[in-house]
Design an enzyme around this catalytic site. Sequence first.
Site, PDB file in Angstrom:
ATOM      1  N   ARG A   1       0.188  15.265  12.352  1.00  0.00           N
ATOM      2  CA  ARG A   1       1.000  14.725  11.247  1.00  0.00           C
ATOM      3  C   ARG A   1       1.387  15.878  10.320  1.00  0.00           C
ATOM      4  O   ARG A   1       0.845  16.018   9.225  1.00  0.00           O
ATOM      5  CB  ARG A   1       0.230  13.629  10.496  1.00  0.00           C
TER       6      ARG A   1
ATOM      7  N   ARG B   1      -4.190  10.101   3.167  1.00  0.00           N
ATOM      8  CA  ARG B   1      -2.994  10.809   3.582  1.00  0.00           C
ATOM      9  C   ARG B   1      -2.069  11.048   2.379  1.00  0.00           C
ATOM     10  O   ARG B   1      -1.502  12.110   2.197  1.00  0.00           O
ATOM     11  CB  ARG B   1      -2.298   9.919   4.617  1.00  0.00           C
TER      12      ARG B   1
ATOM     13  N   ARG C   1      -8.908   0.623   3.425  1.00  0.00           N
ATOM     14  CA  ARG C   1      -7.865   1.460   2.825  1.00  0.00           C
ATOM     15  C   ARG C   1      -6.566   0.679   2.657  1.00  0.00           C
ATOM     16  O   ARG C   1      -5.706   1.088   1.859  1.00  0.00           O
ATOM     17  CB  ARG C   1      -7.599   2.702   3.692  1.00  0.00           C
TER      18      ARG C   1
ATOM     19  N   ASP D   1       3.635   0.849  12.213  1.00  0.00           N
ATOM     20  CA  ASP D   1       2.409   0.269  11.640  1.00  0.00           C
ATOM     21  C   ASP D   1       2.103  -1.135  12.176  1.00  0.00           C
ATOM     22  O   ASP D   1       1.012  -1.659  11.944  1.00  0.00           O
ATOM     23  CB  ASP D   1       2.513   0.202  10.107  1.00  0.00           C
TER      24      ASP D   1
ATOM     25  N   CYS E   1      -5.385   8.400   8.376  1.00  0.00           N
ATOM     26  CA  CYS E   1      -5.605   7.970   9.754  1.00  0.00           C
ATOM     27  C   CYS E   1      -5.212   9.076  10.727  1.00  0.00           C
ATOM     28  O   CYS E   1      -4.199   9.738  10.536  1.00  0.00           O
ATOM     29  CB  CYS E   1      -4.744   6.752  10.051  1.00  0.00           C
TER      30      CYS E   1
ATOM     31  N   LYS F   1       0.824  -1.220   0.000  1.00  0.00           N
ATOM     32  CA  LYS F   1       0.000   0.000   0.000  1.00  0.00           C
ATOM     33  C   LYS F   1       0.855   1.265   0.000  1.00  0.00           C
ATOM     34  O   LYS F   1       0.620   2.172  -0.792  1.00  0.00           O
ATOM     35  CB  LYS F   1      -0.917   0.001   1.226  1.00  0.00           C
ATOM     36  N   ASN F   2       1.834   1.323   0.888  1.00  0.00           N
ATOM     37  CA  ASN F   2       2.571   2.576   1.023  1.00  0.00           C
ATOM     38  C   ASN F   2       3.535   2.835  -0.133  1.00  0.00           C
ATOM     39  O   ASN F   2       4.019   3.953  -0.290  1.00  0.00           O
ATOM     40  CB  ASN F   2       3.266   2.659   2.385  1.00  0.00           C
TER      41      ASN F   2
HETATM   42  N1  EPU Z   1       6.883  14.426  10.397  1.00  0.00           N
HETATM   43  C1  EPU Z   1       7.089  15.761  10.647  1.00  0.00           C
HETATM   44  N2  EPU Z   1       7.112  16.623   9.577  1.00  0.00           N
HETATM   45  C2  EPU Z   1       6.931  16.199   8.294  1.00  0.00           C
HETATM   46  C3  EPU Z   1       6.712  14.825   8.058  1.00  0.00           C
HETATM   47  C4  EPU Z   1       6.694  13.954   9.131  1.00  0.00           C
HETATM   48  O1  EPU Z   1       7.248  16.182  11.784  1.00  0.00           O
HETATM   49  O2  EPU Z   1       6.965  17.021   7.381  1.00  0.00           O
HETATM   50  C5  EPU Z   1       6.875  13.468  11.531  1.00  0.00           C
HETATM   51  C6  EPU Z   1       5.538  12.754  11.692  1.00  0.00           C
HETATM   52  O3  EPU Z   1       4.629  13.503  12.456  1.00  0.00           O
HETATM   53  C7  EPU Z   1       5.957  11.457  12.344  1.00  0.00           C
HETATM   54  C8  EPU Z   1       7.317  11.178  11.731  1.00  0.00           C
HETATM   55  O4  EPU Z   1       7.790  12.433  11.226  1.00  0.00           O
HETATM   56  O5  EPU Z   1       6.118  11.629  13.720  1.00  0.00           O
HETATM   57  C9  EPU Z   1       7.340  10.165  10.599  1.00  0.00           C
HETATM   58  O6  EPU Z   1       6.381  10.515   9.628  1.00  0.00           O
HETATM   59  P1  EPU Z   1       6.515  10.092   8.096  1.00  0.00           P
HETATM   60  O7  EPU Z   1       6.523  11.321   7.279  1.00  0.00           O
HETATM   61  O8  EPU Z   1       7.635   9.136   7.933  1.00  0.00           O
HETATM   62  O9  EPU Z   1       5.143   9.365   7.870  1.00  0.00           O
HETATM   63  P2  EPU Z   1       4.215   9.424   6.616  1.00  0.00           P
HETATM   64  O10 EPU Z   1       5.055   9.504   5.382  1.00  0.00           O
HETATM   65  O11 EPU Z   1       3.157  10.435   6.777  1.00  0.00           O
HETATM   66  C10 EPU Z   1       4.229   6.871   6.217  1.00  0.00           C
HETATM   67  C11 EPU Z   1       3.178   5.820   6.072  1.00  0.00           C
HETATM   68  C12 EPU Z   1       2.570   5.511   7.430  1.00  0.00           C
HETATM   69  C13 EPU Z   1       3.666   5.098   8.392  1.00  0.00           C
HETATM   70  C14 EPU Z   1       4.758   6.167   8.451  1.00  0.00           C
HETATM   71  C15 EPU Z   1       5.943   5.784   9.307  1.00  0.00           C
HETATM   72  C16 EPU Z   1       2.340   6.282   3.874  1.00  0.00           C
HETATM   73  C17 EPU Z   1       1.234   6.794   3.040  1.00  0.00           C
HETATM   74  N3  EPU Z   1       2.138   6.307   5.181  1.00  0.00           N
HETATM   75  O12 EPU Z   1       3.549   8.024   6.703  1.00  0.00           O
HETATM   76  O13 EPU Z   1       1.692   4.435   7.219  1.00  0.00           O
HETATM   77  O14 EPU Z   1       3.115   4.919   9.660  1.00  0.00           O
HETATM   78  O15 EPU Z   1       5.237   6.445   7.114  1.00  0.00           O
HETATM   79  O16 EPU Z   1       6.540   4.643   8.798  1.00  0.00           O
HETATM   80  O17 EPU Z   1       3.356   5.843   3.375  1.00  0.00           O
HETATM   81  C18 EPU Z   1      -0.124   3.030   7.682  1.00  0.00           C
HETATM   82  O18 EPU Z   1       0.226   2.372   6.689  1.00  0.00           O
HETATM   83  O19 EPU Z   1      -0.998   2.645   8.509  1.00  0.00           O
HETATM   84  C19 EPU Z   1       0.515   4.322   7.918  1.00  0.00           C
HETATM   85  C20 EPU Z   1       0.024   5.228   8.745  1.00  0.00           C
END
Ligand code: EPU
Length: 428
Positions: free
Chosen positions: A121, A92, A396, A304, A116, A22-23
């Site tokens: 975030r 997201r 999702r 996750d 989610c 998915k991601n």
């Molecule tokens: N963060 C910031 N600023 C930013 C971006 C992130 O402070 O600009 C913080 C976030 O708040 C968090 C940490 O950095 O504390 C990591 O966030 P990241 O950006 O890595 O997460 P994401 O890209 O929004 C993806 C996955 C998530 C997974 C996270 C961590 C996707 C679409 N989502 O989210 O997946 O939990 O990486 O591995 O790729 C899920 O699949 O259930 C899911 C939530």
Amino acid sequence: MEKLKIAGGYPLKGTVRISGAKNSAVALIPATILAESPVTIEGLPDISDVHILKDLLQEIGGSATFSENEMTVDPSTMISMPLPNGKVKKLRASYYLMGAMLGRFKKAVIGLPGGCFLGPRPIDQHIKGFEALGAKVTNEQGAIYLRADELRGARIYLDVVSVGATINIMLAAVRAKGRTIIENAAKEPEIIDVATLLSNMGAKIKGAGTDVIRIDGVDELHGCRHTIIPDRIEAGTYMILAAAVGQGILIDNVIPLHLESLIAKLKEMGVPIESKDDQVFVGQAEGFKAVDIKTLVYPGFPTDLQQPLTSLLTQAEGSSVVTDTIYGARFKHIDELRRMNATIKVEGRSAIINGPTKLQGAKVKASDLRAGAALVIAGLLAEGVTEITGLEHIDRGYSHLVEKLNGLGATAWREKLTKEEQEQMKNA
Ligand code: EPU
């Protein structure tokens, strides 16, 4: 609207095949925008996020077809249509439309993403990256406006290791002028998958999967065919489920290397596991030892999987502590597990689980995707029937969940919510 019902307490066995990640999918599909000719992605999961992204590509004038897990996108007719509202808010990963549209058209208007609720975030690191490449970025009434006369390569140090920011900056930088260097980049396998697709499209990227990624911008990208990697989080979910209620389950179509942190933890709990090529066999444990877990960026234990693992830890002898260092508020599943008789308390960023506890079927609500996975595992462990609402979250990310569970011998089915239940959901 539907609910998922699971009759728990029965052992499962057999083989389950894991779908595409998915991601990765949610980044690969927007990445197709950057090409000038058709791109085909094989092995996509059949989940709502994939369908929504396909619709969004059509909204900006592209053609996209999806059948038998394969999507073909013709991006040649796309335009930079503003997407301030509507479907972008449903997931997201719609933030990847920002990087991809900025990279191709040098402008984009995208509504702030949904997805989610796991606590705050922010996307400040994505924006910092776009600005470093020369874009002007403003937030106007809940939509992000991005414009650039031209994008120029830059050195970008991420203050937070972020999967989304790393991929989004890659998307914007592959067609920028000159060299971009992303330092303190995330190293998740999904980043390598996106870099592989972009390279097949003609991009010049080095270092994906390490914490320094170098990108030399090119003027144009072309179409190609790409096979997505398997979903390590779906695989991990089935491994935990297999440990919980399995009598020997083979997880097929996985990359065991992507799951090393989970395999190590399950072994520490006493679960027999063998991996070979693209398969992992999870045997039956004779009782579970309590363990502590701290979520970390890859290759650490994935955030996750902490929610699904918490359900299994209710069966472990003693006290386990699960600490989420990535999302401090990812504990919405705990109240629901308590309804099912689990003994868990939350202190700050940690959940403390005392076991073993015989779980009881109950009416519970999935508040987010992996909370849903946790409740499915709890439902399989529980005595009696568990009813799970909030299926839109589970849909999702888990392709053909009911079919896969029942293929292993579970008794799970979906039912329409009654009018009364729909009213209750609205008022909740
Ligand atoms: N963060 C910031 N600023 C930013 C971006 C992130 O402070 O600009 C913080 C976030 O708040 C968090 C940490 O950095 O504390 C990591 O966030 P990241 O950006 O890595 O997460 P994401 O890209 O929004 C993806 C996955 C998530 C997974 C996270 C961590 C996707 C679409 N989502 O989210 O997946 O939990 O990486 O591995 O790729 C899920 O699949 O259930 C899911 C939530």
